[in-house]
Design a protein around this motif. Structure first.
Motif, PDB file in Angstrom:
ATOM      1  N   PRO A 112      -2.428   2.798   6.030  1.00 33.72           N
ATOM      2  CA  PRO A 112      -2.053   1.948   5.030  1.00 33.72           C
ATOM      3  C   PRO A 112      -2.220   0.555   5.771  1.00 33.72           C
ATOM      4  CG  PRO A 112      -0.486   3.750   5.160  1.00 33.72           C
ATOM      5  CD  PRO A 112      -1.439   3.967   5.916  1.00 33.72           C
ATOM      6  N   THR A 113      -2.114   0.269   6.950  1.00 32.34           N
ATOM      7  CA  THR A 113      -2.376  -0.979   7.513  1.00 32.34           C
ATOM      8  C   THR A 113      -3.792  -1.644   7.420  1.00 32.34           C
ATOM      9  OG1 THR A 113      -0.285  -0.801   9.193  1.00 32.34           O
ATOM     10  CG2 THR A 113      -1.940  -2.403   9.793  1.00 32.34           C
ATOM     11  N   ASN A 114      -4.643  -0.484   7.647  1.00 37.67           N
ATOM     12  CA  ASN A 114      -6.043  -1.218   7.658  1.00 37.67           C
ATOM     13  C   ASN A 114      -6.583  -1.211   6.334  1.00 37.67           C
ATOM     14  OD1 ASN A 114      -6.137  -1.039  10.500  1.00 37.67           O
ATOM     15  ND2 ASN A 114      -7.016   1.080  10.528  1.00 37.67           N
ATOM     16  N   ILE A 115      -6.044  -0.326   5.366  1.00 40.50           N
ATOM     17  CA  ILE A 115      -6.202  -0.552   4.090  1.00 40.50           C
ATOM     18  C   ILE A 115      -6.015  -1.926   3.565  1.00 40.50           C
ATOM     19  CG2 ILE A 115      -5.599   0.201   1.503  1.00 40.50           C
ATOM     20  CD1 ILE A 115      -5.723   3.047   2.688  1.00 40.50           C
ATOM     21  N   GLU A 116      -4.558  -2.265   3.745  1.00 35.97           N
ATOM     22  CA  GLU A 116      -3.996  -3.534   3.471  1.00 35.97           C
ATOM     23  C   GLU A 116      -4.828  -4.652   3.901  1.00 35.97           C
ATOM     24  OE1 GLU A 116       0.144  -6.193   3.706  1.00 35.97           O
ATOM     25  OE2 GLU A 116      -0.169  -4.673   4.724  1.00 35.97           O
ATOM     26  N   THR A 117      -5.246  -4.714   5.117  1.00 31.28           N
ATOM     27  CA  THR A 117      -5.971  -5.960   5.709  1.00 31.28           C
ATOM     28  C   THR A 117      -7.296  -5.886   5.143  1.00 31.28           C
ATOM     29  OG1 THR A 117      -4.695  -5.617   7.752  1.00 31.28           O
ATOM     30  CG2 THR A 117      -7.061  -6.733   7.689  1.00 31.28           C
ATOM     31  N   ASP A 118      -7.934  -4.594   4.889  1.00 31.40           N
ATOM     32  CA  ASP A 118      -9.229  -4.593   4.314  1.00 31.40           C
ATOM     33  C   ASP A 118      -9.358  -5.155   2.709  1.00 31.40           C
ATOM     34  OD1 ASP A 118     -12.109  -4.077   4.527  1.00 31.40           O
ATOM     35  OD2 ASP A 118     -11.946  -2.201   3.590  1.00 31.40           O
ATOM     36  N   LEU A 119      -8.160  -4.849   1.940  1.00 28.18           N
ATOM     37  CA  LEU A 119      -8.123  -5.180   0.664  1.00 28.18           C
ATOM     38  C   LEU A 119      -7.908  -6.810   0.640  1.00 28.18           C
ATOM     39  CD1 LEU A 119      -6.045  -2.306  -1.140  1.00 28.18           C
ATOM     40  CD2 LEU A 119      -8.670  -2.718  -1.307  1.00 28.18           C
ATOM     41  N   MET A 120      -7.217  -7.212   1.325  1.00 31.88           N
ATOM     42  CA  MET A 120      -6.792  -8.628   1.637  1.00 31.88           C
ATOM     43  C   MET A 120      -8.074  -9.616   1.732  1.00 31.88           C
ATOM     44  SD  MET A 120      -3.084  -8.377   3.613  1.00 31.88           S
ATOM     45  CE  MET A 120      -3.040 -10.241   4.100  1.00 31.88           C
ATOM     46  N   ASP A 121      -8.895  -8.919   2.430  1.00 33.07           N
ATOM     47  CA  ASP A 121     -10.282  -9.767   2.651  1.00 33.07           C
ATOM     48  C   ASP A 121     -11.155  -9.739   1.387  1.00 33.07           C
ATOM     49  OD1 ASP A 121      -9.610 -10.259   5.144  1.00 33.07           O
ATOM     50  OD2 ASP A 121     -10.793  -8.355   5.930  1.00 33.07           O
ATOM     51  N   VAL A 150       0.907  -1.345   0.010  1.00 37.72           N
ATOM     52  CA  VAL A 150       0.189  -0.104  -0.005  1.00 37.72           C
ATOM     53  C   VAL A 150       0.815   1.108  -0.145  1.00 37.72           C
ATOM     54  CG1 VAL A 150      -1.613   1.185   1.150  1.00 37.72           C
ATOM     55  CG2 VAL A 150      -2.029  -1.188   1.187  1.00 37.72           C
ATOM     56  N   ASP A 151       1.241   1.884  -1.212  1.00 35.60           N
ATOM     57  CA  ASP A 151       1.726   2.910  -1.145  1.00 35.60           C
ATOM     58  C   ASP A 151       0.857   4.023  -1.392  1.00 35.60           C
ATOM     59  OD1 ASP A 151       0.775   2.840  -4.019  1.00 35.60           O
ATOM     60  OD2 ASP A 151       2.755   3.521  -4.820  1.00 35.60           O
ATOM     61  N   THR A 152       1.184   5.216  -1.702  1.00 37.42           N
ATOM     62  CA  THR A 152       0.426   6.366  -1.834  1.00 37.42           C
ATOM     63  C   THR A 152      -0.620   6.294  -2.736  1.00 37.42           C
ATOM     64  OG1 THR A 152       0.427   8.974  -2.164  1.00 37.42           O
ATOM     65  CG2 THR A 152       1.874   7.816  -3.354  1.00 37.42           C
ATOM     66  N   HIS A 153      -0.262   5.640  -4.141  1.00 37.81           N
ATOM     67  CA  HIS A 153      -1.032   5.359  -5.150  1.00 37.81           C
ATOM     68  C   HIS A 153      -2.215   4.511  -5.057  1.00 37.81           C
ATOM     69  CE1 HIS A 153       0.939   7.758  -8.323  1.00 37.81           C
ATOM     70  NE2 HIS A 153       2.220   6.949  -7.701  1.00 37.81           N
ATOM     71  N   VAL A 154      -1.883   3.188  -4.091  1.00 37.04           N
ATOM     72  CA  VAL A 154      -2.829   2.330  -3.972  1.00 37.04           C
ATOM     73  C   VAL A 154      -3.775   2.887  -2.921  1.00 37.04           C
ATOM     74  CG1 VAL A 154      -3.128   0.125  -2.733  1.00 37.04           C
ATOM     75  CG2 VAL A 154      -1.229   0.560  -4.373  1.00 37.04           C
ATOM     76  N   LYS A 155      -3.197   3.786  -1.923  1.00 29.51           N
ATOM     77  CA  LYS A 155      -4.116   4.413  -0.675  1.00 29.51           C
ATOM     78  C   LYS A 155      -5.321   5.122  -1.380  1.00 29.51           C
ATOM     79  CE  LYS A 155      -4.035   7.208   3.187  1.00 29.51           C
ATOM     80  NZ  LYS A 155      -2.969   7.985   4.247  1.00 29.51           N
ATOM     81  N   ARG A 156      -4.648   6.024  -2.287  1.00 32.33           N
ATOM     82  CA  ARG A 156      -5.631   7.172  -3.165  1.00 32.33           C
ATOM     83  C   ARG A 156      -6.638   6.308  -3.892  1.00 32.33           C
ATOM     84  NH1 ARG A 156      -2.126   9.375  -5.496  1.00 32.33           N
ATOM     85  NH2 ARG A 156      -2.792   8.894  -7.897  1.00 32.33           N
ATOM     86  N   LEU A 157      -6.297   5.275  -4.770  1.00 27.52           N
ATOM     87  CA  LEU A 157      -7.045   4.907  -5.859  1.00 27.52           C
ATOM     88  C   LEU A 157      -7.960   3.736  -5.271  1.00 27.52           C
ATOM     89  CD1 LEU A 157      -5.158   6.197  -7.735  1.00 27.52           C
ATOM     90  CD2 LEU A 157      -5.585   4.344  -9.284  1.00 27.52           C
ATOM     91  N   LEU A 175     -11.737   4.573  -5.495  1.00 29.28           N
ATOM     92  CA  LEU A 175     -12.578   3.463  -6.433  1.00 29.28           C
ATOM     93  C   LEU A 175     -13.656   2.588  -5.623  1.00 29.28           C
ATOM     94  CD1 LEU A 175      -9.669   2.170  -8.734  1.00 29.28           C
ATOM     95  CD2 LEU A 175     -11.829   3.430  -9.395  1.00 29.28           C
ATOM     96  N   GLY A 176     -13.734   2.789  -4.144  1.00 30.91           N
ATOM     97  CA  GLY A 176     -14.742   2.379  -3.316  1.00 30.91           C
ATOM     98  C   GLY A 176     -14.418   0.952  -3.075  1.00 30.91           C
ATOM     99  N   LEU A 177     -12.986   0.671  -2.933  1.00 29.29           N
ATOM    100  CA  LEU A 177     -12.547  -0.768  -2.890  1.00 29.29           C
ATOM    101  C   LEU A 177     -12.291  -0.995  -1.241  1.00 29.29           C
ATOM    102  CD1 LEU A 177      -9.809  -1.440  -5.406  1.00 29.29           C
ATOM    103  CD2 LEU A 177     -12.370  -1.545  -5.607  1.00 29.29           C
ATOM    104  N   THR A 178     -12.397   0.297  -0.613  1.00 30.80           N
ATOM    105  CA  THR A 178     -12.068   0.299   0.852  1.00 30.80           C
ATOM    106  C   THR A 178     -12.453   1.674   1.375  1.00 30.80           C
ATOM    107  OG1 THR A 178     -10.662  -0.156   2.868  1.00 30.80           O
ATOM    108  CG2 THR A 178      -9.727   1.111   0.711  1.00 30.80           C
ATOM    109  N   THR A 179     -12.953   1.634   2.750  1.00 34.22           N
ATOM    110  CA  THR A 179     -13.109   2.875   3.406  1.00 34.22           C
ATOM    111  C   THR A 179     -12.238   3.473   4.447  1.00 34.22           C
ATOM    112  OG1 THR A 179     -14.447   2.055   4.839  1.00 34.22           O
ATOM    113  CG2 THR A 179     -15.784   2.796   2.845  1.00 34.22           C
ATOM    114  N   GLU A 180     -11.208   2.370   4.446  1.00 35.31           N
ATOM    115  CA  GLU A 180     -10.150   2.469   5.765  1.00 35.31           C
ATOM    116  C   GLU A 180      -9.184   3.936   5.271  1.00 35.31           C
ATOM    117  OE1 GLU A 180     -10.021   1.045   8.428  1.00 35.31           O
ATOM    118  OE2 GLU A 180     -11.497  -0.460   8.060  1.00 35.31           O
ATOM    119  N   THR A 181      -8.368   4.365   6.236  1.00 37.27           N
ATOM    120  CA  THR A 181      -7.605   5.388   5.981  1.00 37.27           C
ATOM    121  C   THR A 181      -6.256   5.282   6.251  1.00 37.27           C
ATOM    122  OG1 THR A 181      -7.979   6.444   8.230  1.00 37.27           O
ATOM    123  CG2 THR A 181      -9.525   7.004   6.317  1.00 37.27           C
TER     124      THR A 181
END
Length: 228
Positions: free
Chosen positions: A163-172, A144-151, A155-161
């Motif tokens: 990097p750690t929570n975004i990664e966990t959420d996307l992995m689900d 999860v870099d700045t592009h992955v966090k932003r996009l 794109l509605g793939l996550t609502t987390e804010t």
């Protein structure tokens, strides 16, 4: 325009399908020839462009070829060798410390576990994931870099804010076989189209399934909605 699909899983599937078609050759853009060079390049890339890192490491990797070289380096000289990289003084300290730890604890080799990598100076989960994926062919998570966090948020793939929570959420929700490539696809799209300040929604292959479409936002300005 800009209507997300009914479920997050369906949204992920559609985004992946379109981006695979749009960026079939998406991959890491850092230059390296071995695991140590990869680790060093990723550490240097924090808050710095890959292009700039590649310019600096072209000479750096000729001078420092082993973990022992970094461990024995004069820190001030090493900082000068990476001048032009953001926070070059701090990163010189990281590289020297990394060299020392690799020599002392890993026989000069780059370790292949998340815990061992994140124990190195200047190495967080993002850096460790990159090294595992591209250095050891081990995919434990999503970079999860700045592009992955932003996009991923746009794109509605996550609502987390974070990097750690975004990664966990996307992995689900992202199939494990797509974890590595998702990062490269989102980075490619972020650089080419979905800019942080001025995304080119008119020419975006995801515009019709993007809940943050600027085109929709322009229609909804009266309601106070924004695309970012």
């Amino acid at each position: 325009m800009g209507t997300p699909l009914d479920s997050r899983s369906a949204q992920v599937a559609e985004v992946l399908d379109r981006l695979y078609d749009e960026y079939p050759d998406a991959t890491i853009s850092l230059s390296y020839s071995n695991r140590l060079e990869l680790l060093v390049a990723v550490v240097l890339s924090a808050q710095c462009t890959d292009e700039r890192v590649n310019e600096v490491t072209a000479g750096l990797f000729e001078k420092y070829t082993t973990a022992e070289d970094y461990a024995a380096a004069d820190e001030a000289e090493l900082a000068e060798d990476i001048y032009g990289i953001t926070f070059h003084n701090n990163k010189a300290g990281y590289l020297k410390s990394i060299g020392e730890t690799l020599v002392a604890d890993h026989d000069g080799d780059v370790p292949d576990t998340m815990d061992e990598l994140t124990a190195l100076s200047g190495v967080g989960r993002k850096t460790a994931n990159v090294v595992l994926q591209h250095g050891h062919d081990v995919v434990e998570g999503i970079v999860v870099d700045t592009h992955v966090k932003r996009l991923s948020r746009r794109l509605g793939l996550t609502t987390e804010t974070t990097p750690t929570n975004i990664e966990t959420d996307l992995m689900d929700v992202v199939p494990e076989g797509d974890w590595q490539q998702l990062t490269h696809l989102l980075i490619s799209h972020g650089r080419a189209v979905c800019d942080a300040r001025n995304p080119d929604c008119d020419d975006c292959v995801l515009e019709d399934v993007c809940p943050s479409s600027k085109l929709d936002a322009e229609v909804d300005l009266a309601s106070g909605e924004t695309w970012d």
